[in-house]
Structure formats: structure tokens, C-alpha cells
Design a protein around this motif. Structure first.
Motif, PDB file in Angstrom:
ATOM      1  N   PRO A 413       0.819  -1.224   0.000  1.00 20.34           N
ATOM      2  CA  PRO A 413       0.000   0.000   0.000  1.00 20.34           C
ATOM      3  C   PRO A 413       0.848   1.267   0.000  1.00 20.34           C
ATOM      4  O   PRO A 413       1.964   1.286   0.529  1.00 20.34           O
ATOM      5  CB  PRO A 413      -0.812  -0.127   1.297  1.00 20.34           C
ATOM      6  N   THR A 414       0.302   2.311  -0.567  1.00 19.38           N
ATOM      7  CA  THR A 414       1.037   3.577  -0.666  1.00 19.38           C
ATOM      8  C   THR A 414       0.680   4.534   0.462  1.00 19.38           C
ATOM      9  O   THR A 414       1.323   5.563   0.631  1.00 19.38           O
ATOM     10  CB  THR A 414       0.740   4.265  -2.012  1.00 19.38           C
ATOM     11  N   SER A 415      -0.359   4.209   1.244  1.00 17.78           N
ATOM     12  CA  SER A 415      -0.804   5.091   2.317  1.00 17.78           C
ATOM     13  C   SER A 415      -1.043   4.298   3.586  1.00 17.78           C
ATOM     14  O   SER A 415      -1.347   3.097   3.531  1.00 17.78           O
ATOM     15  CB  SER A 415      -2.102   5.795   1.902  1.00 17.78           C
ATOM     16  N   THR A 416      -0.919   4.964   4.735  1.00 18.85           N
ATOM     17  CA  THR A 416      -1.212   4.311   6.015  1.00 18.85           C
ATOM     18  C   THR A 416      -2.710   4.285   6.296  1.00 18.85           C
ATOM     19  O   THR A 416      -3.143   3.742   7.305  1.00 18.85           O
ATOM     20  CB  THR A 416      -0.504   5.021   7.180  1.00 18.85           C
ATOM     21  N   SER A 417      -3.494   4.877   5.400  1.00 14.43           N
ATOM     22  CA  SER A 417      -4.958   4.898   5.554  1.00 14.43           C
ATOM     23  C   SER A 417      -5.610   4.148   4.400  1.00 14.43           C
ATOM     24  O   SER A 417      -5.206   4.293   3.242  1.00 14.43           O
ATOM     25  CB  SER A 417      -5.472   6.340   5.570  1.00 14.43           C
ATOM     26  N   ARG A 418      -6.616   3.339   4.712  1.00 12.85           N
ATOM     27  CA  ARG A 418      -7.378   2.673   3.659  1.00 12.85           C
ATOM     28  C   ARG A 418      -8.534   3.552   3.196  1.00 12.85           C
ATOM     29  O   ARG A 418      -9.301   3.178   2.326  1.00 12.85           O
ATOM     30  CB  ARG A 418      -7.883   1.297   4.131  1.00 12.85           C
ATOM     31  N   GLY A 419      -8.648   4.712   3.814  1.00 11.63           N
ATOM     32  CA  GLY A 419      -9.688   5.654   3.402  1.00 11.63           C
ATOM     33  C   GLY A 419     -10.975   5.481   4.177  1.00 11.63           C
ATOM     34  O   GLY A 419     -11.013   4.879   5.251  1.00 11.63           O
ATOM     35  N   ILE A 420     -12.058   6.003   3.627  1.00  7.86           N
ATOM     36  CA  ILE A 420     -13.368   5.971   4.293  1.00  7.86           C
ATOM     37  C   ILE A 420     -13.921   4.548   4.288  1.00  7.86           C
ATOM     38  O   ILE A 420     -13.924   3.865   3.271  1.00  7.86           O
ATOM     39  CB  ILE A 420     -14.347   6.939   3.599  1.00  7.86           C
ATOM     40  N   GLU A 421     -14.387   4.106   5.443  1.00  7.91           N
ATOM     41  CA  GLU A 421     -14.978   2.772   5.597  1.00  7.91           C
ATOM     42  C   GLU A 421     -16.490   2.909   5.747  1.00  7.91           C
ATOM     43  O   GLU A 421     -16.975   3.870   6.358  1.00  7.91           O
ATOM     44  CB  GLU A 421     -14.407   2.075   6.837  1.00  7.91           C
ATOM     45  N   GLU A 422     -17.236   1.927   5.193  1.00  5.17           N
ATOM     46  CA  GLU A 422     -18.706   1.982   5.281  1.00  5.17           C
ATOM     47  C   GLU A 422     -19.239   0.691   5.873  1.00  5.17           C
ATOM     48  O   GLU A 422     -18.799  -0.406   5.529  1.00  5.17           O
ATOM     49  CB  GLU A 422     -19.320   2.228   3.906  1.00  5.17           C
ATOM     50  N   PHE A 423     -20.246   0.832   6.747  1.00  4.43           N
ATOM     51  CA  PHE A 423     -20.844  -0.296   7.441  1.00  4.43           C
ATOM     52  C   PHE A 423     -22.229  -0.610   6.864  1.00  4.43           C
ATOM     53  O   PHE A 423     -22.782   0.167   6.094  1.00  4.43           O
ATOM     54  CB  PHE A 423     -20.925   0.008   8.941  1.00  4.43           C
ATOM     55  N   PHE A 424     -22.793  -1.750   7.289  1.00  5.35           N
ATOM     56  CA  PHE A 424     -24.032  -2.233   6.680  1.00  5.35           C
ATOM     57  C   PHE A 424     -25.218  -1.290   6.862  1.00  5.35           C
ATOM     58  O   PHE A 424     -26.162  -1.308   6.069  1.00  5.35           O
ATOM     59  CB  PHE A 424     -24.379  -3.623   7.234  1.00  5.35           C
ATOM     60  N   ASP A 425     -25.177  -0.444   7.878  1.00  6.65           N
ATOM     61  CA  ASP A 425     -26.281   0.475   8.133  1.00  6.65           C
ATOM     62  C   ASP A 425     -26.084   1.824   7.450  1.00  6.65           C
ATOM     63  O   ASP A 425     -26.867   2.755   7.653  1.00  6.65           O
ATOM     64  CB  ASP A 425     -26.450   0.689   9.641  1.00  6.65           C
ATOM     65  N   GLY A 426     -25.045   1.933   6.626  1.00  5.99           N
ATOM     66  CA  GLY A 426     -24.789   3.179   5.902  1.00  5.99           C
ATOM     67  C   GLY A 426     -23.880   4.149   6.621  1.00  5.99           C
ATOM     68  O   GLY A 426     -23.479   5.175   6.052  1.00  5.99           O
ATOM     69  N   LYS A 428     -20.559   5.834   7.974  1.00  5.04           N
ATOM     70  CA  LYS A 428     -19.217   5.908   7.400  1.00  5.04           C
ATOM     71  C   LYS A 428     -18.216   6.400   8.440  1.00  5.04           C
ATOM     72  O   LYS A 428     -18.542   7.252   9.271  1.00  5.04           O
ATOM     73  CB  LYS A 428     -19.212   6.839   6.185  1.00  5.04           C
ATOM     74  N   PHE A 429     -17.032   5.820   8.364  1.00  3.27           N
ATOM     75  CA  PHE A 429     -15.940   6.241   9.239  1.00  3.27           C
ATOM     76  C   PHE A 429     -14.843   6.848   8.376  1.00  3.27           C
ATOM     77  O   PHE A 429     -14.243   6.175   7.540  1.00  3.27           O
ATOM     78  CB  PHE A 429     -15.370   5.053  10.022  1.00  3.27           C
ATOM     79  N   ASP A 430     -14.607   8.154   8.563  1.00  2.00           N
ATOM     80  CA  ASP A 430     -13.533   8.848   7.858  1.00  2.00           C
ATOM     81  C   ASP A 430     -12.376   9.014   8.836  1.00  2.00           C
ATOM     82  O   ASP A 430     -12.490   9.762   9.818  1.00  2.00           O
ATOM     83  CB  ASP A 430     -14.012  10.211   7.372  1.00  2.00           C
ATOM     84  N   PRO A 431     -11.250   8.321   8.615  1.00  2.00           N
ATOM     85  CA  PRO A 431     -10.126   8.422   9.558  1.00  2.00           C
ATOM     86  C   PRO A 431      -9.545   9.827   9.678  1.00  2.00           C
ATOM     87  O   PRO A 431      -8.808  10.118  10.623  1.00  2.00           O
ATOM     88  CB  PRO A 431      -9.096   7.433   9.005  1.00  2.00           C
ATOM     89  N   GLU A 432      -9.909  10.705   8.737  1.00  2.00           N
ATOM     90  CA  GLU A 432      -9.462  12.088   8.841  1.00  2.00           C
ATOM     91  C   GLU A 432     -10.319  12.884   9.826  1.00  2.00           C
ATOM     92  O   GLU A 432      -9.951  13.974  10.238  1.00  2.00           O
ATOM     93  CB  GLU A 432      -9.503  12.763   7.461  1.00  2.00           C
ATOM     94  N   ASN A 433     -11.478  12.316  10.191  1.00  2.00           N
ATOM     95  CA  ASN A 433     -12.374  13.017  11.108  1.00  2.00           C
ATOM     96  C   ASN A 433     -13.136  12.018  11.980  1.00  2.00           C
ATOM     97  O   ASN A 433     -14.347  11.837  11.839  1.00  2.00           O
ATOM     98  CB  ASN A 433     -13.360  13.893  10.329  1.00  2.00           C
TER      99      ASN A 433
END
Length: 446
Positions: A413-426, A428-433
Motif C-alpha cells: 500500500p502507498t498510504s497508512t490509511s485505507r480511506g473511508i470505511e462503510e458499514f451495513f447500516d450506511g 461511514k468512518f472517515d479516519p481524517e475526522n
């Protein structure tokens, strides 16, 4: 002279001759340099390594729990990947439960414990901060993610047909009724404040159920989950295969949700080590990582899964009927309630999934686990402000990168973050916030 004695004498002469020849060759070349070990049966695998990659030690003791997350550790041992990278004396030690693993890493291998091994998240952080080790801080390093997925939430048969699936309509009503009848719904996990508790809490909260008030949560070792469900002492549990699928095969329950349905390609368990062991043995650490990475690639070849199952199911490791693992490891689930899943992307994955590299320890994932810890009151509210600094101290993704490059592996991987994650209920987890994620959740303690 008997055949046995004759053969033994011949073996002795051959061995002695080889030893003498080795001695002559070594003398002819001068004394071996300190960073190149003398050739012996114990370290023969190391002689083909570049001098700068020869590990400082051939020994390490790794703890594991008998669930599918441990497969890369077992395969690295059984298929010779540890030996290939010079780690010829790796002890894969089965732990009675997660509490025993914690206690054993606290004392270290020198005192009869372990140097590290398989962990639920965020256990390495809780151990580092002394939160689950009686205020004794034992610095740990997170080095590698062992797998994604491979977990499920299992429910007792008596609740079949009551709508307890991934999305539970009238969930609040169901759990309030059980509470009013004096039979509060009991849900178990294998260790508090970690992965498998988070999965069941997230599933319930996303369905409008407060896990701290509407049900009863309890800790039960993975190996006892099936027995406890049989006796009726609990209604549900969250843990890794093979335990959830066993209740379906034994017709005592069903699977309400795979964690792969709750969060597709979610991080599961990790390799983490005592920091003092890693600091003392950086080359051995990278040798160990290379071996496990190669094992993960082997595990993710579905043509190898039959052999994988045969190896891990033995008494030495999981001690279960191979049939219990056969379908889940191929992404096939009879959910036990009339629903079936047949999708390899839902199986436990060890090297690569639809989102990229599995093995790499994304710091953004560590942040989610710490954020959830704040959500449920396991860590104080101000922990979120300090989380990124703590992650940089504990998460050693730099060692993963170095090991992968030395071994010539791709998919780095080129980044330590995989980016925004989304769960089954819609959600979202943004590691930047992470605070925005926390603010968006309706059910929480924080």
C-alpha cells in the motif's frame, strides 16, 4: 555385522566426512565473520540469506487461539516458511484463552510466557498502556494484520424465526420483551473491550438496541461457546470460525450475521509483539514477517484451502472435525435459518481482498478500534485527541514495508490509511475526522 550396525557405521562415516569437509572449507576461507553463523542443522536455512538479513535469533514464541485467524502462523510453521527466512526455532503455542495470552505476553518468553502472537484489536494498545495488565505498561508493536473477516454472530435455536438477521426489524421491541419477561437476552464474546465485543455491539446498536441496557453481555472463552449455548446459559455469541458454524452443524443454533456482512473486508486479528523483543531483534522481526506474509499468500490460494483445513484442524492446533471448516473457508455458509451464502469474497482472507492488501496494518483501522473504545467508554473521551500519536508509537507499519520490499512482495500500500470505511447500516468512518463518526452515532456512552 548386522544391517543396522553396517548402516549406522556408513552414516557416521558420511556425516563425519561432511563435517570435516565443512571444517576445512571454513578454515580455508578464514574464520567466519560474526554476522554469518557457523553451518549447523539448526541454522542451515539461514546460510542462503544475505548477511544483512540474517536474523539475530532463530527463536521466538508466538501465542495463538484456535480460530481461523491463526492460520498464517500455523502455516508459516508447518509449510517451512519460518525456516526459509532463518527462523528455525519458532514455537507456536496454543493459549487457553485471551486472558492467558495477555498474562503470558506480560511476563515474556524468558519467564515461560510468550514474545507475542495473535491478538484481537485493540489489545496491543491496552497492554501497552497498562489498561488490561493491572497498570503495568508492557510496550507492544502492531506488525501485521493476520486476516479480514472469518467471524460471525451466532444465535440459539429457540430464537429462530424471530427476525434476528443482519437487519433486525422491531429489534428494540424483541429485546425489550425478553427483558420484561425476566429473561434478558445474553450475548457473549471471547474477551472484553476488543474485536468480538465490538462486532456484536455494532450490530445491536445499528439496529437500535443499546447493548449496555437492553441485553446482558458476558465473556466466554471461544472453546466454551458451543457448550454454553447447548446448556442454554447464553442466547448469542460473537467469535471466529469454527465456533459459529459448529452450532449450525450440531443443530443448536443459527448464524444471524457474518461480520463480513456488517463491515465488508473488515480488519480482524493481528500479529503484535513485545516492543523489547522487536527492538532487540529487528532482523528476526522482519524474517518472521516475511514468513507470515508468504504463508498468507499460500492461504489465499483457494487451491490450498483443503490442505490448510487438514493442517489446522488437527489435535495439535484446532482439534475439530475438518468438515466444520470446509465450507466457511470456501465462503460457503449454511446460516441455519434457511439462508445460504456462497461467495469466496465472504471467506476469511489473508493476503488480498477487494479493497487491497489484507496483511498490511493500516493505521486508519487502529484508529477505528480506538474510536469505538471511546464510543463505549472503554477509553476516556480525551483519548481520541491523542489517538494518532499513540498509533504512531505502537503501529510499526514501517517494518512491514521493509520486510515486504526485502522479500520482493508486491501489493504494498502507498498510504497508512485505507480511506473511508462503510458499514451495513450506511454509517461511514472517515479516519481524517473520527469525531464526526462518533457524533453521528445515536447509541453510545461517549
Amino acid at each position: 555385522m548386522s544391517n543396522f550396525n553396517h548402516l549406522s557405521r556408513r552414516r557416521f562415516i558420511a556425516t563425519a566426512g561432511a563435517t570435516a569437509l565443512s571444517s576445512v572449507l571454513l578454515k580455508a576461507c578464514g574464520n567466519p565473520p560474526e554476522d554469518k553463523p557457523t553451518i549447523t542443522s539448526a541454522n542451515v536455512a539461514r546460510i542462503n540469506l544475505p548477511a544483512e538479513q540474517v536474523p539475530e535469533t532463530t527463536k521466538v514464541k508466538l501465542g495463538y487461539l484456535p480460530i481461523v485467524e491463526a492460520a498464517p502462523l500455523i502455516i508459516a510453521k508447518e509449510k517451512g516458511f519460518f525456516a526459509k527466512y532463518g527462523m528455525t526455532d519458532v514455537d507456536i503455542s496454543k493459549q487457553a484463552n485471551w486472558g492467558a495470552a495477555r498474562d503470558n505476553v506480560k511476563i515474556g518468553s524468558a519467564a515461560g510466557g510468550i514474545d507475542g502472537g495473535q491478538w484481537q484489536m485493540p489489545m496491543p494498545y491496552l497492554i501497552s498502556e497498562g489498561i488490561i495488565t493491572d497498570n503495568l505498561k508492557v510496550p507492544m508493536y502492531v506488525l501485521l494484520q493476520l486476516n479480514t473477516q472469518g467471524n460471525a454472530i451466532a444465535v440459539a435455536d429457540k430464537h429462530k424465526g424471530k427476525g434476528l438477521t443482519l437487519k433486525v426489524e422491531k429489534a428494540k421491541e424483541f429485546f425489550e420483551k425478553t427483558k420484561a419477561e425476566g429473561a434478558k437476552f445474553k450475548a457473549a464474546y471471547t474477551f472484553p473491550k476488543a474485536n468480538q465485543e465490538f462486532w456484536i455491539r455494532y450490530w445491536l446498536a445499528a439496529n437500535g438496541v443499546d447493548p449496555d441496557t437492553d441485553i446482558e453481555l458476558l465473556t466466554v472463552p471461544a472453546a466454551q461457546t458451543v457448550a454454553n449455548m447447548k446448556t442454554g446459559t447464553m442466547d448469542a455469541f460473537s467469535t471466529g470460525d469454527p465456533w459459529p458454524y459448529r452450532i449450525v452443524k450440531e443443530k443448536i443454533g443459527f448464524i444471524s450475521a457474518l461480520t463480513a456482512e456488517i463491515w465488508k473486508a473488515h480488519p480482524e486479528e493481528y500479529l503484535a509483539m513485545r516492543a523489547d523483543w522487536v527492538d532487540k531483534n529487528p532482523k528476526a522481526t522482519k524474517s518472521m514477517l516475511k514468513a507470515i506474509m508468504e504463508a498468507q499468500q499460500w492461504c489465499d490460494n483457494f487451491d490450498n484451502r483443503k490442505e490448510l483445513i487438514q493442517i489446522v484442524s488437527t489435535k495439535n492446533y484446532f482439534g475439530v472435525d475438518p468438515e466444520i471448516l470446509q465450507e466457511p473457508m470456501m465462503g460457503k455458509y449454511d446460516m441455519g435459518d434457511g439462508r445460504t451464502i456462497d461467495d469466496k469474497s465472504m471467506a476469511p482472507l489473508y493476503w488480498k481482498d477487494a479493497k487491497g492488501n489484507v496483511s498490511y496494518p493500516y493505521q486508519s483501522h487502529d484508529l477505528w478500534f480506538l474510536t469505538e473504545s471511546v464510543r463505549w467508554g472503554f477509553l476516556p473521551k480525551d483519548s481520541l485527541a491523542k489517538a494518532k500519536d499513540l498509533i504512531k508509537k505502537v503501529n510499526r507499519e514501517d517494518l512491514w514495508r521493509e520486510a515486504a520490499k526485502e522479500a520482493g512482495f508486491s501489493d504494498i500500500p502507498t498510504s497508512t490509511s485505507r480511506g473511508i470505511e462503510e458499514f451495513f447500516d450506511g454509517t461511514k468512518f472517515d479516519p481524517e475526522n473520527p469525531q464526526a463518526y462518533l457524533d453521528s452515532l445515536k447509541i453510545k456512552k461517549a
